[in-house]
Design an enzyme around this catalytic site. Structure first.
Site, PDB file in Angstrom:
ATOM      1  N   ASP A  60       0.846  -1.195   0.000  1.00  0.00           N
ATOM      2  CA  ASP A  60       0.000   0.000   0.000  1.00  0.00           C
ATOM      3  C   ASP A  60       0.879   1.241   0.000  1.00  0.00           C
ATOM      4  OD1 ASP A  60       0.716  -0.709   2.723  1.00  0.00           O
ATOM      5  OD2 ASP A  60      -0.680   0.838   3.402  1.00  0.00           O
TER       6      ASP A  60
ATOM      7  N   GLU B  86       0.119  -0.879   5.768  1.00  0.00           N
ATOM      8  CA  GLU B  86       1.192  -0.349   6.601  1.00  0.00           C
ATOM      9  C   GLU B  86       1.102   1.169   6.705  1.00  0.00           C
ATOM     10  OE1 GLU B  86       5.134   1.154   7.867  1.00  0.00           O
ATOM     11  OE2 GLU B  86       4.043   1.607   6.018  1.00  0.00           O
TER      12      GLU B  86
END
Length: 381
Positions: free
Chosen positions: A71, A135
């Protein structure tokens, strides 16, 4: 044929995986790893996409792990970018795009290193790869969810590298062997609203919040330790929302952020903050409410076998002996450290989260070579 980590990075960058969107990045990795003989499992939780992949037996004598995320943070205004942020534009030895540095290149490098090793020199042991899609977001259902699932199913890692960008200037110059803890506290100071010309009829919360801000920000928590810088307290915002110059407000709010070393815990610092707030409330006659959130405790993987393994491989490939550091913000290593010894090692990080984020293509090849040597040396030992 060896897996090209730059091509894989480019393919990942083309996946618009802005948190919490998966964007196709984990599907691409799952297909790549499954084709190389890895057993892959999606460990999604509460809508957060996660991937677990293992090559080798679950009960292998030695299990080496990699952790990372696909991400990315938002791109901001796309028109500010020289090239479209998800185009993976390549020019003069650079690869451009959101996530090119943080950290799709790191993921591509350790996936490529692992795939090549199991194809060319299958080790006596197992390799585990864990990748989350959360994250850069809250992190509650990302790497934590993978580790929870591993505990439930009997999966393990004996050691782990988190592939975050760790090098400040050139590839190979720094390994993170720990991180400071991080926490945020919010204070709401309540007084009594009134006319600014009649102070005796009001109770102004502004002097109280100013006093609290001064005491917190000037307090010396410690002088640092052998592996950590001194702990810090930063006042990040004071918000009142008062648009009238002749009105004493009823309340104001303040937020502080703390970065702390292993002399403290989130709990001990929460107690200290509450005590300081209570003291100011008593002195000023105001009411002060506080909430605190700890995003990660300080941790250290003491210099030893794992850092020596990574340092030796790094020096063999780059000629540089890396510095062992605990500087910087937080990463998912703060979760992995409860499972097994962990260090962070990856690319140069000073362009991450920027407009025109980019990475040197040669650095990606070099990182793959370092990871490949780490794996070979680990299983040889």
């Amino acid at each position: 044929m060896p897996l090209d980590p730059v091509d894989l990075t480019a393919a990942l960058v083309r996946c618009p995986s802005v948190t919490p969107e998966e964007g196709g990045a984990l599907r691409l990795l799952e297909e790549t790893l499954a084709a190389a003989g890895f057993d892959c499992t999606r460990v999604d939780r509460n809508g957060t996409p996660n991937l677990f992949a293992r090559w080798g037996a679950r009960n292998a004598r030695r299990v080496f792990g990699f952790n990372g995320h696909t991400d990315v943070v938002p791109v901001g205004d796309p028109t500010d970018w020289t090239h479209p942020p998800f185009s993976a534009h390549r020019e003069e030895g650079w690869l451009y795009g959101r996530g090119a540095t943080d950290m799709k290149s790191g993921v591509a490098a350790f996936v490529a290193a692992a795939v090549d090793l199991v194809a060319e020199a299958p080790p006596e042991g197992a390799i585990v790869i864990t990748v989350t899609g959360d994250e850069e977001g809250p992190g509650r259902d990302g790497t934590i969810a993978i580790l929870d699932w591993m505990a439930e199913t009997g999966e393990r890692m004996d050691v782990c590298i988190v592939g975050e960008p760790t090098c400040p200037e050139v590839i190979g110059d720094m390994i993170k062997i720990g991180r400071r803890g991080s926490m945020t506290a919010q204070f709401e100071v309540t007084g009594k609203q009134g006319h600014s010309a009649y102070l005796h009829k009001a109770l102004n919360p502004m002097p109280a919040v100013a006093l609290l801000a001064h005491r917190l920000s000037t307090h010396v928590l410690d002088e640092g330790t052998s592996h950590f810088d001194p702990s810090t307290v930063s006042v990040t915002t004071i918000d009142t929302g008062n648009t009238a110059s002749n009105v004493i407000p009823a309340r104001t709010r303040m937020t502080v952020n703390l970065r702390f070393n292993d002399l403290h815990s989130g709990a001990s610092l929460t107690d200290w903050l509450r005590a300081e707030a209570d003291r100011v409330a008593t002195e000023t006659g105001t009411r002060i409410a506080m909430t605190a959130q700890v995003s990660g405790e300080a941790f250290l993987t003491p210099p030893g076998a794992l850092s020596a393994l990574v340092s030796a491989a790094d020096e063999a490939e780059t000629g540089r002996r890396p510095v062992l550091s605990t500087t910087g913000g937080t990463s998912d290593a703060r979760f992995v450290r409860a499972h097994c010894p962990v260090v962070e090692f990856g690319l140069v990080g000073h362009r991450m989260h920027e407009v025109d984020e980019r990475v040197r293509e040669q650095d990606i090849h070099d990182l793959k070579a370092i990871y490949r040597r780490i794996l070979a040396d680990y299983f040889a030992g």
